[in-house]
Design an enzyme around this catalytic site. Structure first.
Site, PDB file in Angstrom:
ATOM      1  CB  SER A   9      -0.924  -0.131   1.090  1.00 53.82           C
ATOM      2  OG  SER A   9      -0.217  -0.068   2.562  1.00 53.82           O
ATOM      3  CD  GLU A  11       0.942   7.525   5.183  1.00 52.67           C
ATOM      4  OE1 GLU A  11       0.861   6.395   5.629  1.00 52.67           O
ATOM      5  OE2 GLU A  11       1.355   8.650   5.614  1.00 52.67           O
ATOM      6  NE  ARG A 101      -2.639  11.122  20.395  1.00 47.72           N
ATOM      7  CZ  ARG A 101      -1.632  11.203  21.070  1.00 47.72           C
ATOM      8  NH1 ARG A 101      -1.383  10.780  22.489  1.00 47.72           N
ATOM      9  NH2 ARG A 101      -0.338  11.775  20.635  1.00 47.72           N
ATOM     10  CE  LYS A 160      -3.172   1.554  18.666  1.00 51.67           C
ATOM     11  NZ  LYS A 160      -2.519   2.760  17.810  1.00 51.67           N
ATOM     12  CG  PHE A 211       9.743  13.516   8.493  1.00 56.68           C
ATOM     13  CD1 PHE A 211       9.362  14.616   8.489  1.00 56.68           C
ATOM     14  CD2 PHE A 211       9.332  12.675   7.572  1.00 56.68           C
ATOM     15  CE1 PHE A 211       8.736  15.360   7.366  1.00 56.68           C
ATOM     16  CE2 PHE A 211       8.538  13.224   6.414  1.00 56.68           C
ATOM     17  CZ  PHE A 211       8.304  14.534   6.304  1.00 56.68           C
ATOM     18  CG  HIS A 261       1.523   2.035   4.723  1.00 53.26           C
ATOM     19  ND1 HIS A 261       0.481   1.960   3.924  1.00 53.26           N
ATOM     20  CD2 HIS A 261       1.928   3.026   5.081  1.00 53.26           C
ATOM     21  CE1 HIS A 261      -0.013   3.328   4.120  1.00 53.26           C
ATOM     22  NE2 HIS A 261       0.943   3.911   4.789  1.00 53.26           N
TER      23      HIS A 261
HETATM   24  P1  FAD Z   1      -2.875   5.878  20.138  1.00 50.48           P
HETATM   25  O1  FAD Z   1      -2.993   4.394  19.950  1.00 50.48           O
HETATM   26  O2  FAD Z   1      -4.141   6.495  20.783  1.00 50.48           O
HETATM   27  O3  FAD Z   1      -1.699   6.106  20.928  1.00 50.48           O
HETATM   28  C1  FAD Z   1      -0.979   7.328  21.247  1.00 50.48           C
HETATM   29  C2  FAD Z   1      -0.261   7.315  22.865  1.00 50.48           C
HETATM   30  O4  FAD Z   1      -1.319   7.175  23.832  1.00 50.48           O
HETATM   31  C3  FAD Z   1       0.587   6.164  22.999  1.00 50.48           C
HETATM   32  O5  FAD Z   1       1.698   6.475  23.463  1.00 50.48           O
HETATM   33  C4  FAD Z   1      -0.201   5.088  23.571  1.00 50.48           C
HETATM   34  O6  FAD Z   1       0.668   4.129  24.252  1.00 50.48           O
HETATM   35  C5  FAD Z   1      -0.787   5.920  24.758  1.00 50.48           C
HETATM   36  N1  FAD Z   1      -2.373   5.236  25.064  1.00 50.48           N
HETATM   37  C6  FAD Z   1      -3.261   4.730  24.041  1.00 50.48           C
HETATM   38  N2  FAD Z   1      -4.384   4.454  24.976  1.00 50.48           N
HETATM   39  C7  FAD Z   1      -4.163   4.667  26.137  1.00 50.48           C
HETATM   40  C8  FAD Z   1      -4.875   4.641  27.312  1.00 50.48           C
HETATM   41  N3  FAD Z   1      -5.994   4.341  27.251  1.00 50.48           N
HETATM   42  N4  FAD Z   1      -4.360   5.159  28.625  1.00 50.48           N
HETATM   43  C9  FAD Z   1      -3.133   5.579  28.474  1.00 50.48           C
HETATM   44  N5  FAD Z   1      -2.373   5.797  27.550  1.00 50.48           N
HETATM   45  C10 FAD Z   1      -2.951   5.395  26.403  1.00 50.48           C
HETATM   46  N6  FAD Z   1      -1.171  11.407  12.192  1.00 50.48           N
HETATM   47  C11 FAD Z   1      -1.657  12.403  11.797  1.00 50.48           C
HETATM   48  O7  FAD Z   1      -2.197  13.442  12.603  1.00 50.48           O
HETATM   49  N7  FAD Z   1      -2.456  12.159  10.475  1.00 50.48           N
HETATM   50  C12 FAD Z   1      -2.545  11.024   9.743  1.00 50.48           C
HETATM   51  O8  FAD Z   1      -2.985  10.916   8.762  1.00 50.48           O
HETATM   52  C13 FAD Z   1      -1.370  10.166  10.468  1.00 50.48           C
HETATM   53  N8  FAD Z   1      -1.461   8.986   9.854  1.00 50.48           N
HETATM   54  C14 FAD Z   1      -0.398   7.899  10.362  1.00 50.48           C
HETATM   55  C15 FAD Z   1      -0.421   6.649   9.626  1.00 50.48           C
HETATM   56  C16 FAD Z   1       0.539   5.783  10.287  1.00 50.48           C
HETATM   57  C17 FAD Z   1       0.685   4.371   9.658  1.00 50.48           C
HETATM   58  C18 FAD Z   1       1.181   5.961  11.610  1.00 50.48           C
HETATM   59  C19 FAD Z   1       1.884   4.854  12.177  1.00 50.48           C
HETATM   60  C20 FAD Z   1       0.809   7.222  12.258  1.00 50.48           C
HETATM   61  C21 FAD Z   1       0.212   8.018  11.654  1.00 50.48           C
HETATM   62  N9  FAD Z   1       0.026   9.326  12.336  1.00 50.48           N
HETATM   63  C22 FAD Z   1      -0.957  10.612  11.773  1.00 50.48           C
HETATM   64  C23 FAD Z   1       0.725   9.770  13.489  1.00 50.48           C
HETATM   65  C24 FAD Z   1      -0.195   9.467  14.719  1.00 50.48           C
HETATM   66  O9  FAD Z   1      -1.377  10.095  14.897  1.00 50.48           O
HETATM   67  C25 FAD Z   1       0.892   9.666  15.901  1.00 50.48           C
HETATM   68  O10 FAD Z   1       1.858   8.821  15.818  1.00 50.48           O
HETATM   69  C26 FAD Z   1      -0.013   9.770  17.115  1.00 50.48           C
HETATM   70  O11 FAD Z   1       0.911  10.477  18.259  1.00 50.48           O
HETATM   71  C27 FAD Z   1      -0.629   8.505  17.840  1.00 50.48           C
HETATM   72  O12 FAD Z   1      -1.574   7.976  17.134  1.00 50.48           O
HETATM   73  P2  FAD Z   1      -2.088   6.565  17.342  1.00 50.48           P
HETATM   74  O13 FAD Z   1      -3.399   6.542  16.659  1.00 50.48           O
HETATM   75  O14 FAD Z   1      -1.149   5.674  17.288  1.00 50.48           O
HETATM   76  O15 FAD Z   1      -2.441   6.894  19.000  1.00 50.48           O
END
Ligand code: FAD
Length: 288
Positions: A9, A11, A101, A160, A211, A261
């Site tokens: 895939s 991006e 997130r 998740k 980055f 990816h």
């Molecule tokens: P989460 O899974 O929510 O985790 C964030 C942090 O919170 C982690 O440290 C985790 O351990 C902690 N955490 C999670 N759940 C809990 C809980 N219940 N209690 C306490 N701590 C918790 N960013 C963008 O803005 N736009 C994009 O399009 C984008 N695309 C991405 C694509 C990929 C493939 C990846 C890997 C990252 C991308 N990002 C993007 C970056 C991403 O948004 C950041 O890395 C962000 O800081 C974390 O997102 P997450 O969804 O992994 O968060």
């Protein structure tokens, strides 16, 4: 899995102006022959690229028969605005979402949010849309930068999966041992969803360092030092960068990675060089 059949895939991020959108479509066309499962389009946290992301998703979806996959982040967005977007995607026949997130503002500004973590977004989408979407989440073999430790980060990753994620894509990394260790620890936790390594081609020292500092990816010291050798020699830097990423991909395939990816950064050529050197044939049949 061989390079011929390996699911891929790609991006993109949504460009700001029409010229760059036209350029993006050229990059899309260059990548199509390599048979990706989908093109994903990033989404700025807080909805900062909402309209641009949607525009590119719609423009790319089913172009050359290949689906587009929107990223969706929940920080700074409301249930209502997320739902409006998801309704639009469902109506357009979009079947996968990268659910995140999102990054909080770097200046420390407070953002209003109804969801704190991606697991809550996954649960919300499952609750409102059932199995309409395949949900792909982020994974961090080198540990998310905000996490206190690796085991807590893994517990949070599992939240998740338990909330309904069907696959994950990793943050990029250059140390294949980190991926292997993460996969082993996931298996010990009973996590069985496919975890696709995110691959970042290396084309520029300063940008990569910037980055990586932001997203917590480690550049091994020897790679950074070698890149510095080529500070004034872009062609040699790209050749070295390609070699590093090709060797990484070969090691990941030998470990049984379910696919790759690629972070394209809207420039297809570095990824095309890597795929060609790995022996990916053109005009492959798309993996499901
Ligand atoms: P989460 O899974 O929510 O985790 C964030 C942090 O919170 C982690 O440290 C985790 O351990 C902690 N955490 C999670 N759940 C809990 C809980 N219940 N209690 C306490 N701590 C918790 N960013 C963008 O803005 N736009 C994009 O399009 C984008 N695309 C991405 C694509 C990929 C493939 C990846 C890997 C990252 C991308 N990002 C993007 C970056 C991403 O948004 C950041 O890395 C962000 O800081 C974390 O997102 P997450 O969804 O992994 O968060």
């Amino acid at each position: 899995m061989t390079i011929n059949t390996l699911p891929l895939s790609f991006e993109f991020f949504p460009p700001k102006n029409q010229d760059d959108i036209s350029q993006l479509m050229v990059q899309h066309e260059l990548l199509v022959p390599y048979g990706p499962r989908f093109f994903s389009i990033t989404y700025g946290a807080g909805g900062s690229t909402r309209d641009r992301t949607t525009h590119i998703v719609m423009a790319c979806h089913q172009r050359a028969g290949i689906p587009a996959v929107p990223h969706l982040s929940c920080v700074g967005d409301t249930r209502e605005s997320l739902k409006r977007l998801l309704d639009t995607y469902r109506a357009a026949g979009i079947s996968r979402i990268v659910a995140l997130r999102g990054d909080r503002p770097q200046d420390g500004a407070k953002v209003a949010h109804e969801f704190y973590y991606a697991s809550e977004l996954v649960a919300f989408i499952r609750e409102c849309y059932g199995d309409t979407f395949e949900l792909i989440v982020g994974a961090y073999p080198e540990v998310h930068p905000e996490s206190a430790n690796a085991s807590q980060d893994l517990i949070n990753f599992k939240r998740k999966v338990d909330a309904g994620a069907s696959a994950a894509i990793t943050q990029y990394f250059y140390n294949p041992d980190a991926y292997e260790d993460f996969i082993n620890r996931c298996q010990q936790q009973g996590i069985t969803i496919p975890i696709y390594p995110g691959i970042m081609p290396i084309t520029n020292h300063d940008r990569l360092v910037r980055f990586s500092a932001r997203c917590g990816a480690e550049i091994p010291r020897w790679i950074e030092k070698r890149l510095l050798d080529y500070e004034h020699d872009a062609a040699s830097l790209k050749a070295f960068g390609s070699e590093v990423v090709i060797q990484l991909c070969e090691k990941l395939m030998a470990m049984g990675a379910p696919g790759f990816h690629f972070y394209i950064l809207n420039q297809a050529q570095p990824t095309l060089d890597i795929l060609n050197r790995l022996g990916r044939p053109q005009r492959v049949t798309q993996a499901a």
